[in-house]
Design an enzyme around this catalytic site. Sequence first.
Site, PDB file in Angstrom:
ATOM      1  N   GLU A   6      22.873  43.064  36.162  1.00 20.03           N
ATOM      2  CA  GLU A   6      22.329  42.069  35.467  1.00 20.03           C
ATOM      3  C   GLU A   6      21.663  41.090  36.282  1.00 20.03           C
ATOM      4  OE1 GLU A   6      25.362  43.979  33.179  1.00 20.03           O
ATOM      5  OE2 GLU A   6      25.588  43.208  35.089  1.00 20.03           O
TER       6      GLU A   6
ATOM      7  N   PHE B  61      27.591  39.860  29.289  1.00 21.01           N
ATOM      8  CA  PHE B  61      27.297  40.206  30.495  1.00 21.01           C
ATOM      9  C   PHE B  61      25.987  39.335  30.985  1.00 21.01           C
ATOM     10  CE2 PHE B  61      28.705  44.810  29.105  1.00 21.01           C
ATOM     11  CZ  PHE B  61      29.973  44.357  29.304  1.00 21.01           C
TER      12      PHE B  61
ATOM     13  N   ASP C  45      35.670  46.602  20.606  1.00 27.79           N
ATOM     14  CA  ASP C  45      35.695  46.521  22.169  1.00 27.79           C
ATOM     15  C   ASP C  45      36.510  45.327  22.706  1.00 27.79           C
ATOM     16  OD1 ASP C  45      33.799  48.385  22.086  1.00 27.79           O
ATOM     17  OD2 ASP C  45      32.131  47.378  22.362  1.00 27.79           O
TER      18      ASP C  45
END
Length: 313
Positions: free
Chosen positions: A58, A83, A117
């Site tokens: 990223e 992220f 998640d």
Amino acid sequence: MADVKMIATRESYGITLAECGKEHPELVVLDADLAGATKTSVFKEAFPDRHIDCGIAECNMTGIAAGLATCGKIPFISSFAMFVTGRNYEQIRNSIGYPHLNVKIGASHAGITVGEDGASHQCNEDLALMRSIPGMTVIVPSDDIEARAAVRAAVEYVGPVYLRFGRSAVPVINDRPDYEFQMGKGILLKEGTDVTLIATGLCVDSALQAADKLAADGISAEVINIHTIKPLDEELVIASARKTGKVVTVEEHSIIGGLGSAVCETLSEKSPTPVYRIGIRDCFGESGPALELVRKYGLDADGVYSQVKNFLG
């Protein structure tokens, strides 16, 4: 809800990027190995030469986008909110924010509706991070229609923009002829006199449903959709607070640093008003089905209704 159209705003993001790509040859899209999940794959299929998969990197993606912006391109960088803002904060701050470059940040899978998640991927801090960067515009669309309009507005706007999208499908609530999206302008959805509900993202629908439940109890709730967290529509917030005398904010984000904080900052300085913030209360998320998590954290219509009732005493 059976007759209500349900669309995830990340789907709206991908589709609109591809549409804008036809109109703007300078538009390029960068992704961090998550094109299928962020839906930038739609743009990739249409314009493979203008899509760059940077891999799970990223920070590098952000540097590339900054360079492209200096060459006259309109780059969108995309990844999960956790992220693209968390791992990548320094690069956004120094490579995009500080030089005020024309880079757009499309963050998907934000908030607790990432679901199973779990806490590591459920970013409830991204609005706080992005709000703190000078000159950054921060937008949280409430549905498909608003998401599409927000992406188009971001393309036309010159400067850094953070766009927050969700994983889960949400009701389409803005399907009406008079809908108009303006950066920095909230939308008064329902007039009321007893309390103001200021919501953003998927919580706008919850606030509208809660207002109907409150009406059955004889409580008149005003409902405002704040899609642009920064710059905040201070004029609308202050006017409504002065009218009702009590304010409740509702967001799928920490109550620290997001919509609730933005509203409190404005009202404490310019029109002191009692405020109750509904959101994630200084804790991490947890693994579980998205709808169950929304209910557990009090962000559904029943949860908003009961918390507003308690606030009003």
